[in-house]
Design an enzyme around this catalytic site. Structure first.
Site, PDB file in Angstrom:
ATOM      1  N   HIS A 167       0.842  -1.204   0.000  1.00 59.24           N
ATOM      2  CA  HIS A 167       0.000   0.000   0.000  1.00 59.24           C
ATOM      3  C   HIS A 167       0.877   1.255   0.000  1.00 59.24           C
ATOM      4  O   HIS A 167       0.685   2.169  -0.802  1.00 59.24           O
ATOM      5  CB  HIS A 167      -0.929  -0.009   1.229  1.00 59.24           C
ATOM      6  CG  HIS A 167      -1.752   1.232   1.378  1.00 59.24           C
ATOM      7  ND1 HIS A 167      -3.094   1.269   1.070  1.00 59.24           N
ATOM      8  CD2 HIS A 167      -1.428   2.491   1.766  1.00 59.24           C
ATOM      9  CE1 HIS A 167      -3.555   2.494   1.278  1.00 59.24           C
ATOM     10  NE2 HIS A 167      -2.550   3.261   1.702  1.00 59.24           N
ATOM     11  N   GLU A 168       1.843   1.279   0.899  1.00 60.99           N
ATOM     12  CA  GLU A 168       2.660   2.486   1.067  1.00 60.99           C
ATOM     13  C   GLU A 168       3.566   2.740  -0.144  1.00 60.99           C
ATOM     14  O   GLU A 168       3.700   3.863  -0.600  1.00 60.99           O
ATOM     15  CB  GLU A 168       3.467   2.389   2.354  1.00 60.99           C
ATOM     16  CG  GLU A 168       2.601   2.367   3.621  1.00 60.99           C
ATOM     17  CD  GLU A 168       1.774   3.634   3.789  1.00 60.99           C
ATOM     18  OE1 GLU A 168       2.204   4.702   3.331  1.00 60.99           O
ATOM     19  OE2 GLU A 168       0.685   3.553   4.380  1.00 60.99           O
ATOM     20  N   HIS A 171       1.920   4.431  -2.959  1.00 58.58           N
ATOM     21  CA  HIS A 171       1.833   5.900  -2.870  1.00 58.58           C
ATOM     22  C   HIS A 171       3.030   6.536  -3.587  1.00 58.58           C
ATOM     23  O   HIS A 171       2.901   7.581  -4.230  1.00 58.58           O
ATOM     24  CB  HIS A 171       1.803   6.366  -1.411  1.00 58.58           C
ATOM     25  CG  HIS A 171       0.446   6.258  -0.781  1.00 58.58           C
ATOM     26  ND1 HIS A 171      -0.680   6.808  -1.348  1.00 58.58           N
ATOM     27  CD2 HIS A 171       0.040   5.669   0.365  1.00 58.58           C
ATOM     28  CE1 HIS A 171      -1.735   6.560  -0.558  1.00 58.58           C
ATOM     29  NE2 HIS A 171      -1.325   5.861   0.482  1.00 58.58           N
ATOM     30  N   GLU A 191      -5.585   6.953  -2.605  1.00 61.14           N
ATOM     31  CA  GLU A 191      -5.732   5.894  -1.602  1.00 61.14           C
ATOM     32  C   GLU A 191      -6.166   4.571  -2.242  1.00 61.14           C
ATOM     33  O   GLU A 191      -5.673   3.501  -1.898  1.00 61.14           O
ATOM     34  CB  GLU A 191      -6.789   6.312  -0.567  1.00 61.14           C
ATOM     35  CG  GLU A 191      -6.217   6.915   0.668  1.00 61.14           C
ATOM     36  CD  GLU A 191      -5.146   6.041   1.284  1.00 61.14           C
ATOM     37  OE1 GLU A 191      -5.414   4.853   1.552  1.00 61.14           O
ATOM     38  OE2 GLU A 191      -4.026   6.527   1.488  1.00 61.14           O
ATOM     39  N   HIS A 265      -9.382   8.151   2.736  1.00 63.86           N
ATOM     40  CA  HIS A 265      -9.596   6.754   3.120  1.00 63.86           C
ATOM     41  C   HIS A 265     -11.074   6.393   3.191  1.00 63.86           C
ATOM     42  O   HIS A 265     -11.417   5.231   3.312  1.00 63.86           O
ATOM     43  CB  HIS A 265      -8.977   6.462   4.485  1.00 63.86           C
ATOM     44  CG  HIS A 265      -7.512   6.700   4.550  1.00 63.86           C
ATOM     45  ND1 HIS A 265      -6.977   7.918   4.897  1.00 63.86           N
ATOM     46  CD2 HIS A 265      -6.462   5.884   4.300  1.00 63.86           C
ATOM     47  CE1 HIS A 265      -5.653   7.834   4.879  1.00 63.86           C
ATOM     48  NE2 HIS A 265      -5.314   6.614   4.513  1.00 63.86           N
TER      49      HIS A 265
HETATM   50 ZN   LIG Z   1      -2.555   5.264   2.071  1.00 61.73          ZN
END
Ligand SMILES: [Zn+2]
Length: 342
Positions: A167-168, A171, A191, A265
């Site tokens: 997930h990170e 980004h 997100e 989110h």
């Molecule tokens: Zn995130």
């Protein structure tokens, strides 16, 4: 290239924990420290110390090599270098979990989507473990992936779930491609792309496809008292958790629930579910190829309808080239219509 700092556990959950943990009979100190530390990280990006790397492999430029640092419970990144690319396992165990998660994320992007690390130019992947004291979060600060240990009441060590890292790191990829700004619809898409590729990396590691996956984000980092809860559900947004400590999952799964200017989110659930519906029909990797192609043609202030249009367009081009099935454009349109984006 620095973008916004993206925290894994969103602030509405951290704040709810800080307010309610004590009432629920849990030690609230760790959660409160996490809330304070997160605010401090947001305000002042820390200067990174370059540490010496005696006896460890030096990263080769442009190869997407990994370096793992042990922050030794300090609220400072770039601690002691403990494992480089091709070095053997090191202690403690979370060093290797972080090394493996960064590797799995790198391999998924390389093998399935043909992307070479975060910047598509083999950027070295930096990871920090043991950041802070019982720190209940993980984050990407624009240059490195940082994992807390959790307080063992609400969250466990954040290296435990590969989707944290995936997930990170996504980004970072979004920062290098569409550059979606982090508010309102572009923020929600920023997100959503992180959750989308996190779910795909999870499936890549587990060797399962859409139909066999739970489509939960963060279920492996919940501590024993929170067993069964998760941070988000891509299949059924708004159902991931409901308890006195975490609160109730507020995620939207349809445009009728869209929160204007809401936290990214929350509104991300709409795009997450559109991806889930697409993946169930087309398979996760074909759906990922379509959404990844769309991510590269999106722009900082794009809206959900732009995403829907570009996904259908990319599906058409990929279908023409035999990379996804013939019905992909129709599946994509149907998925976006089902969540109210048309
Ligand atoms: Zn995130």
């Amino acid at each position: 290239m620095a973008g916004p700092i993206c925290f894994y556990v969103p602030s509405h959950i951290i704040d709810h924990i800080a307010r309610n943990a004590r009432r629920a009979g849990l030690d609230a100190d760790a959660a409160q420290r996490t809330a304070v530390a997160s605010a401090a990280i947001r305000q002042q990006r820390q200067t990174l110390a370059t540490t010496s790397m005696d006896a460890l492999t030096t990263p080769r430029p442009g190869q997407g090599d990994r370096q793992i640092f042990d922050d030794q419970q300090r609220f400072e990144t770039g601690g002691k270098l403990v494992r480089g690319e091709d070095d053997g396992p090191a202690a403690p165990a979370n060093v290797n979990a972080a090394y493996d998660s960064l590797g799995a994320t790198r391999e998924f992007f390389r093998e399935v989507l043909g992307r070479d690390s975060i910047d598509n130019a083999g950027m070295t992947l930096l990871g920090d473990v043991n950041y802070g004291d019982k720190y209940d979060n993980a984050f990407w600060d624009g240059t490195r992936m940082v994992f807390g240990n959790g307080d063992e009441q609400i969250f466990q060590d954040f290296t435990r779930d590969v989707d944290v890292c995936a997930h990170e790191l996504t980004h970072g990829i979004t920062q290098h491609t569409a550059g979606l700004i982090y508010t309102d619809q572009p923020g929600a898409m920023n997100e959503a792309f992180s959750d989308i590729f996190a779910a795909c990396v999870d499936q890549f590691v587990q060797k399962v496809d859409a139909g066999e996956h739970n489509w939960l984000i963060g279920e492996e980092v919940m501590a024993a008292p929170m067993y069964g809860e998760a941070i988000r559900s891509m299949a059924h947004p708004g159902t991931a958790y409901d308890n006195p400590v975490l609160g109730k999952d507020p995620q939207a799964g349809h445009m009728s629930q869209y929160v204007p200017d809401g936290d990214p989110h929350i509104n991300s659930g709409i795009i997450n579910r559109a991806f889930y519906l697409s993946a169930i029909d087309l398979g996760s990797y074909p759906a990922a190829k379509i959404f990844y192609a769309a991510l590269q043609s999106l722009w900082p202030h794009a809206l959900f309808t732009d995403c829907a249009y570009l996904c259908a367009e990319q599906a058409r081009l990929l279908a023409r080239d035999g990379k996804v099935s013939r019905n992909a454009p129709q599946t994509i349109r149907a998925a976006f219509r089902e969540v109210g984006v048309a």
